[in-house]
Write an enzyme that holds these catalytic residues in place. Structure first.
Site, PDB file in Angstrom:
ATOM      1  N   ALA A   1      -3.565   0.195   6.484  1.00 17.07           N
ATOM      2  CA  ALA A   1      -3.247   0.518   4.915  1.00 17.07           C
ATOM      3  C   ALA A   1      -3.724   1.899   4.612  1.00 17.07           C
ATOM      4  CB  ALA A   1      -3.673  -0.772   4.010  1.00 17.07           C
TER       5      ALA A   1
ATOM      6  N   ALA B   1       0.710  -1.216  -0.011  1.00 17.83           N
ATOM      7  CA  ALA B   1       0.008   0.091   0.078  1.00 17.83           C
ATOM      8  C   ALA B   1       0.880   1.264  -0.039  1.00 17.83           C
ATOM      9  CB  ALA B   1      -0.911  -0.158   1.376  1.00 17.83           C
TER      10      ALA B   1
ATOM     11  N   ASP C   1       3.480   1.466   7.421  1.00 17.70           N
ATOM     12  CA  ASP C   1       3.516   0.642   8.830  1.00 17.70           C
ATOM     13  C   ASP C   1       5.219   0.860   9.263  1.00 17.70           C
ATOM     14  OD1 ASP C   1       1.219  -0.026   8.611  1.00 17.70           O
ATOM     15  OD2 ASP C   1       1.679  -2.337   8.671  1.00 17.70           O
TER      16      ASP C   1
ATOM     17  N   VAL D   1      16.439  -5.979  -0.659  1.00 16.18           N
ATOM     18  CA  VAL D   1      17.241  -4.921  -0.114  1.00 16.18           C
ATOM     19  C   VAL D   1      18.161  -5.367   0.884  1.00 16.18           C
ATOM     20  CG1 VAL D   1      17.809  -2.530   0.286  1.00 16.18           C
ATOM     21  CG2 VAL D   1      15.945  -3.275  -1.357  1.00 16.18           C
TER      22      VAL D   1
ATOM     23  N   CYS E   1      -5.336  -5.917   3.440  1.00 16.50           N
ATOM     24  CA  CYS E   1      -6.412  -6.217   4.264  1.00 16.50           C
ATOM     25  C   CYS E   1      -7.298  -7.437   3.674  1.00 16.50           C
ATOM     26  CB  CYS E   1      -7.349  -4.932   4.120  1.00 16.50           C
ATOM     27  SG  CYS E   1      -6.526  -3.453   3.951  1.00 16.50           S
TER      28      CYS E   1
END
Lengths: 449, 449
Positions: free
Chosen positions: A294, A13, A276, A78, A44
């Site tokens: 989200a 998101a 988040d 990463v 979700c």
């Protein structure tokens, strides 16, 4: 080494929205999203892969935006951010950046309960293979225990029950499920709905151990009860995934998220963070907030994405607008519940309105809607609202959200111009948001006399 | 002679809401509603008595509020208002008032078409017996022509078709049905929906005569076409019922309504007026507005009812928030359409977003939603928005309305905090109001370069 104007780490998101926003604001910049997942789940939507949908493959964020909006996509893990040289290193590549946006999301919170590493105990990971594995195992399972009666907990429970599992139990440490999101009277309605659908609820109950040998067999509650469990699902919340930021030496906040200002800049002026993984502040008073949703992630991403080459947006802080639904009963909330408002120190007046969302009420599709609005008693400013009803509760929650965000007073809401139509809304005489505001005004007038 | 503190004449959307509001604000005053109808119809629900409901008796405003809120009710025809002595005279009684609120509503507009007085030609009167009579006659009818393709016209047509009438035709003088409420592209979608349901549409068509002997047999259009008609329904709008006010010497406005200020006071400081009988001003620029909607009536009634013993509220003017729905296709609008905004003289930028109101879109109940937002191009202020979708369009229209009323800019809407949930809304990434605002911003940025 490839050079990119803006790199975004994370493709859920926050990451995807940040990329889209950056593209809209900077049509000529080179934008790259790096994500580790081949396919990205709609966060979700995860509960619904167990019952309503065929599986995780039906719950994916489509990738068409990348091509359509000319956003690069690199699948890879990463491993480090070299802030000095402005380079991101993945397990296979290196990319130089001018601006960086972190949208690395969260991990499921893990409870300090003995036995949580046994076979058959699952957290809700955003991972297609992992979730497909749970779904496969559910077919042979008779007893499922879900630890945590928040949104994810109750929604997953209902979907697992719907998939055909015989005994599904939810264990919630607080007095009521969902109590961190709604006032008690709304929580009770949802609990009754869950029970009517055959879910076993254990509220005010603490799990002290997850039992069995290698494989989970039961859980034990603080009062000594043992509940049979062939599978345990942990749904107790999420913690920021700030690992990369931490190794790169960015400042980390009190709740474990990456510290950002209202423009979503981290302690490095060329690095932004959203969603988040980022620390949040509340719209109400500006204290730090532990909410992770989200919808908040996308707001922050729209701020970060617009700001990368010059600050044009600042978040007013997190209101918190949340919905949930089980079997036709939907709940929505925007802003503070009465309980939260009192805990914030506000002097509160609340009022409730009940109406029907069709007029006349005999029309097909009519459902009873209950709206509760919470105001600061002296100024009459709306602090929050809750709604219970059918699917229309979703957009009613957003109308309430608009009123909260605009800091509307009860007087202004009483003059709210709603549109109405027999087949799609309540009658203009009975429109719930307005009538709840009027009821609150009547209480305030009475309090003055 | 009975003495009352507040008399309200009219018991529909305006009158009832004014009485309820006055009661909430003045708990100890004696309040009386005088209305001529034994039973009051829900005005917007009238089309549904012909198909979806069993008849007018299923479409009544319940009278329970009178007793519950201690509001007096007198059934009678008001014959005069004696302003000097502050007395209202009905066909059977006399009542002295301190303050008076007029909520006398509107009449259906009558077209200057030869033949409109023939048997079988009906206006949409808010009268139970009269409507029951139409409903009874429909059973033996094969061809119905509805003159006027506005809300009432299209809704009644569809319901009459639904009741089993073989040929139902709508004749609209403008190029498209609903064109006074939506931009063309939305009107076209609704026209296709009507046609797919078997309604015959004649747009850009003028009725020049209603033909037959004593009883209507056909209508003739300007291009010479004759359309068979056993029944004709007139649905071409409403005109203010200001008869009583006129005889009492109150000022009447340009559109025929009772002149009121923003506090809903008439030219007599002890008399207020609200709803269809009152002149309106637009939220946009403050010019007079010819809109007549139950939702506007209730806003005005909430202003009038609160103000009778001291002004506390002023209407900001009429935004106009309207919805309609036919067979699962719903349209909503709040504020100005693109066409209206241009006609008002605004420099306009508009943008459209299409999304699905569930996430993932494979969930049951998913419907495609289209949202168009119209902004003033220089300031970015939202002037209006339109939505096409399923029933959720009703409350989306109200979220848009909240944004218009708060004069939010595209930038502010881009940072709108929506709540989302898979079963009840679009995904936070795809939320339509926000994404339409972002698309408009991208256009504005491009225009600046």
């Amino acid at each position: 080494m490839k050079k990119v104007d803006v790199i975004i780490i994370g493709g859920s998101a926050a990451g995807l929205t940040a990329a889209q926003t950056a593209r809209r604001h900077y049509p000529r910049k080179k934008i790259l999203v790096i994500r580790k997942e081949e396919k990205v789940l709609i966060p979700c939507g995860i509960p619904y892969i167990f019952g309503s949908l065929e599986g995780p493959h039906e719950n994916l964020i489509p990738d068409m935006a990348y091509e359509k909006m000319d956003i690069g996509l690199h699948i890879g893990q990463v491993e480090s951010i070299d802030r000095k040289n402005k380079v991101v290193r993945t397990n296979s590549d290196e990319f130089a950046y001018e601006k960086l946006i972190l949208g690395t999301g969260s991990y499921p919170a893990m409870p300090p309960i003995p036995g949580h590493a046994k076979k058959g105990v699952y957290a809700v990971l955003k991972d297609v293979e992992y979730l497909a594995g749970i779904q496969e195992k559910l077919k042979a399972v008779k007893n499922v225990v879900v630890i945590g009666g928040g949104f994810i907990g109750i929604e997953i429970s209902d979907e697992i029950k719907k998939s055909g599992v015989e005994n599904v139990s939810v264990i919630e440490i607080e007095k009521h499920c969902l109590i961190q999101s709604y006032d008690e009277e709304f929580c009770i309605e949802m609990e009754e709905q869950l029970q009517s659908r055959g879910i076993n609820l254990f509220t005010g109950s603490k799990v002290v151990s997850i039992d069995g040998g290698d494989q989970v067999e039961s859980v034990t509650l603080a009062d000594g009860q043992k509940i049979a469990a062939d599978m345990v699902i942990l749904g107790i919340g999420a913690v920021a995934n700030a690992d990369l930021a931490k190794s790169a030496g960015l400042r980390i906040g009190l709740t474990g998220g990456i510290v950002v200002d209202r423009a979503m800049r981290t302690s490095d002026p060329d690095i932004f963070a959203c969603g988040d993984c980022a620390e949040k502040v509340s719209f109400f008073g500006g204290k730090s907030s532990a909410l992770r949703l989200a919808s908040i992630a996308t707001l922050e991403a729209r701020v970060a994405g617009a700001n990368v080459f010059g600050i044009t947006r600042e978040t007013p802080g997190t209101i918190g607008v949340w919905g949930t639904a089980v079997g036709g009963l939907a709940l929505g909330t925007a802003g503070l519940t009465e309980k939260m408002a009192k805990a914030h120190g506000y002097n509160v007046i609340s009022a409730v309105n009940e109406s029907v969302n069709r007029h006349p009420g005999k029309l097909t599709g009519a459902a009873k809607i209950k709206i509760k609005l919470v105001f600061e008693a002296n100024s009459g400013t709306l602090l929050g609202g809750q709604v219970r009803g059918d699917a229309s509760a979703g957009e009613i929650m957003n109308s309430i959200s608009a009123c909260v965000q605009n800091r509307m007073t009860a007087e202004q809401i009483a003059m709210f111009q709603s549109g109405t139509h027999p087949l799609i809304t309540a009658s203009p005489i009975a429109y719930g948001i307005v009538n709840a505001a009027e009821a609150a005004i009547a209480k305030m007038l009475k309090a003055k006399v």
